[in-house]
Write a protein that holds these residues in place. Structure first.
Motif, PDB file in Angstrom:
ATOM      1  N   GLY A  83      41.539  -2.923 -67.673  1.00  0.00           N
ATOM      2  CA  GLY A  83      42.800  -3.086 -66.945  1.00  0.00           C
ATOM      3  C   GLY A  83      42.552  -3.240 -65.449  1.00  0.00           C
ATOM      4  N   LEU A  84      41.665  -2.409 -64.918  1.00  0.00           N
ATOM      5  CA  LEU A  84      41.367  -2.498 -63.482  1.00  0.00           C
ATOM      6  C   LEU A  84      40.746  -3.853 -63.135  1.00  0.00           C
ATOM      7  N   GLU A  85      39.943  -4.325 -64.060  1.00  0.00           N
ATOM      8  CA  GLU A  85      39.314  -5.627 -63.840  1.00  0.00           C
ATOM      9  C   GLU A  85      40.386  -6.721 -63.719  1.00  0.00           C
ATOM     10  N   ALA A  86      41.379  -6.673 -64.614  1.00  0.00           N
ATOM     11  CA  ALA A  86      42.459  -7.674 -64.563  1.00  0.00           C
ATOM     12  C   ALA A  86      43.243  -7.547 -63.252  1.00  0.00           C
ATOM     13  N   PRO A 245      46.520   0.742 -65.679  1.00  0.00           N
ATOM     14  CA  PRO A 245      45.304   0.036 -66.106  1.00  0.00           C
ATOM     15  C   PRO A 245      44.950   0.276 -67.575  1.00  0.00           C
ATOM     16  N   MET A 246      45.159   1.504 -68.065  1.00  0.00           N
ATOM     17  CA  MET A 246      44.798   1.782 -69.469  1.00  0.00           C
ATOM     18  C   MET A 246      45.666   0.983 -70.429  1.00  0.00           C
ATOM     19  N   PHE A 247      46.955   0.901 -70.099  1.00  0.00           N
ATOM     20  CA  PHE A 247      47.899   0.142 -70.934  1.00  0.00           C
ATOM     21  C   PHE A 247      47.516  -1.345 -70.924  1.00  0.00           C
ATOM     22  N   ILE A 248      47.276  -1.857 -69.727  1.00  0.00           N
ATOM     23  CA  ILE A 248      46.911  -3.274 -69.606  1.00  0.00           C
ATOM     24  C   ILE A 248      45.613  -3.541 -70.370  1.00  0.00           C
ATOM     25  N   GLY A 249      44.650  -2.639 -70.187  1.00  0.00           N
ATOM     26  CA  GLY A 249      43.355  -2.800 -70.840  1.00  0.00           C
ATOM     27  C   GLY A 249      43.467  -2.769 -72.360  1.00  0.00           C
ATOM     28  N   ALA A 250      44.327  -1.884 -72.874  1.00  0.00           N
ATOM     29  CA  ALA A 250      44.482  -1.781 -74.333  1.00  0.00           C
ATOM     30  C   ALA A 250      45.055  -3.079 -74.901  1.00  0.00           C
ATOM     31  N   VAL A 251      46.037  -3.637 -74.183  1.00  0.00           N
ATOM     32  CA  VAL A 251      46.668  -4.877 -74.648  1.00  0.00           C
ATOM     33  C   VAL A 251      45.646  -6.032 -74.619  1.00  0.00           C
ATOM     34  N   ILE A 252      44.842  -6.061 -73.568  1.00  0.00           N
ATOM     35  CA  ILE A 252      43.824  -7.126 -73.472  1.00  0.00           C
ATOM     36  C   ILE A 252      42.763  -6.946 -74.563  1.00  0.00           C
ATOM     37  N   GLU A 253      42.312  -5.738 -74.712  1.00  0.00           N
ATOM     38  CA  GLU A 253      41.271  -5.436 -75.706  1.00  0.00           C
ATOM     39  C   GLU A 253      41.719  -5.799 -77.124  1.00  0.00           C
ATOM     40  N   ARG A 254      43.007  -5.539 -77.432  1.00  0.00           N
ATOM     41  CA  ARG A 254      43.520  -5.865 -78.766  1.00  0.00           C
ATOM     42  C   ARG A 254      43.861  -7.346 -78.914  1.00  0.00           C
TER      43      ARG A 254
END
Ligand code: UTP
Length: 409
Positions: A83-86, A245-254
């Protein structure tokens, strides 16, 4: 533009001649204003009134799997990094929905301008900016915040932000845009006047936010910046985590096109819309649409199967929003307190609901997107909505939750 004769005929067809009751008293400017509003109004909305009780037929409903708090505890660091990366790649923007009128609260002014501080000033908008800045400080970059207002509160909102120096957020990152308006009708389906020269118009719900971004041209900025994700959230949740960031990262990862923050229902009868699958696509079912069997259904672990209530915090991929932007959302009819002028030309401010407003809701967008990941968050960490003066979801309950989370009031 429509002239008086045309307007008379048009209104007669729809049985709405009361809108011209004060026409003769108006000056030229007032007459023009009224006629142009009459011309712009969407009369097809009136047809909905008779069908108020009709609940749209639902497809096959099934429970949907969520990323649970337990899972997030395990994979949180991975999600956060992604998420932080995005965010650092400048792929994320945020959209604050602040066009509502907050009639339940009955506060005179945009809801975000409410001061909930005790020993200091602390405005709702300020709480939200503080929450956003926790993320941007950690990421080391800022992100654009698009604020949706309406014709009713735009000027005051813009002025308020300016007067408070945008609460420390860079002015160049904050954009305001206005949503569309819809008429109001009394219980007999007669459109109401707010002034002798104007219809009672109110914001048309939070569902049209992306269409309004397109219409007002604000979307050009999103595109120019190359924003890939938009995080949409409501003004009234003072514990709202923005661009989490965790929420964004989870959505990207999935690898899904959208995500919804959800909280576990406090029990089978909590009155909240829950996420589910409808004919295999993500959807939100209102509590009154659920049968007793659905409300109490258990999963393999003995937990409620329809357990996750939405809290109006969503993440959408921009290309998916572009794909669905022209799809029609259903219009909901809601009973509200609507100030109006009566036949004698007196201004009336009702104490209880006196008619209908027409709204499109963001939750209906969820059924249009390809997929949506419910992402569980803890209620007492992230959900403190201010809807009412006292009691449930009130200023009092939100203040208590803020204190519990270490915010000095
Ligand atoms: P609510 O559902 O609480 O609606 O809005 P509301 O109209 O503000 O309040 P009540 O029902 O009259 O008390 C949820 C979120 O959607 C925004 C609100 O500002 C809030 O952030 N919203 C609502 C809009 O931006 N536009 C609208 O037309 C309605």
């Amino acid at each position: 533009m429509m002239d008086l004769e045309k307007a008379k005929k048009y209104l007669k067809d729809y049985d709405q001649e009361q809108l011209l009751a004060f026409y003769d008293e108006l000056d030229e400017a007032g007459r023009e204003k009224l006629l142009s509003q009459i011309e712009a109004v969407d009369m097809s909305l009136l047809k909905l009134i008779g069908n108020k009780e009709e609940i749209t037929a639902r497809g096959k409903l099934e429970p949907i799997a969520a990323v649970t708090v337990k899972e997030i505890e395990k994979k949180g660091e991975v999600y956060k990094k992604k998420g932080l990366e995005a965010i650092r790649n400048k792929e994320v923007g945020a959209v604050l929905l602040a066009g509502g009128q907050g009639t339940r609260l009955g506060f005179d002014g945009p809801k975000g301008t409410l001061n909930i501080g005790e020993t200091r000033e602390l405005y709702i908008f300020e709480c939200l900016i503080n929450n956003l800045m926790k993320v941007t400080d950690e990421a080391g970059v800022t992100l654009p915040l698009y604020v949706m207002t309406s014709d009713k509160n735009n000027e005051e909102t813009v002025r308020f932000f300016k007067e408070h120096d945008y609460f420390g957020y860079p002015e160049s990152e904050i954009y305001f845009f206005m949503q569309d308006m819809a008429p109001s009708a009394d219980y007999n389906g007669k459109l109401l006047l707010e002034e002798k020269d104007s219809l009672s118009l109110s914001p048309n719900g939070n569902g049209g936010w992306y269409a309004s971004m397109a219409k007002t041209g604000i979307l050009n900025d999103v595109k120019k910046r190359g924003i890939k994700w938009l995080n949409i959230f409501a003004v009234d949740n003072v514990l709202q985590q923005i661009a989490d960031p965790m929420f964004i990262g989870a959505v990207i990862e999935r690898d899904v096109v959208s995500g919804a923050k959800v909280v576990r229902k406090s029990g089978p009868d909590e009155r909240v819309g829950v996420m589910c699958l409808e004919d295999g696509s993500p959807s939100i079912v209102e509590y009154y649409e659920m049968t007793e069997e659905m409300r109490t259904l258990k999963d393999a672990d003995g937990e409620l199967a329809y357990a996750f209530g939405v809290i109006l915090n969503y993440l959408f991929r921009v290309d998916e929003l572009d794909r669905i932007v022209n799809e029609k959302l259903m219009t909901h009819i809601v009973e509200k307190k609507i100030p109006y002028i009566n036949e004698a030309g007196e201004h009336i401010k009702p104490e209880s609901p006196n008619g209908y407003k027409f709204e499109m809701l963001i939750l209906d967008m969820i059924h249009l997107v390809k997929n949506c990941l419910p992402y569980e968050v803890l209620r007492n960490r992230e959900f403190a909505p201010i809807k009412n003066r006292t009691g449930v979801d009130s200023i009092d309950s939100a203040k208590a939750l803020l204190k519990e989370n270490g915010v000095v009031l």
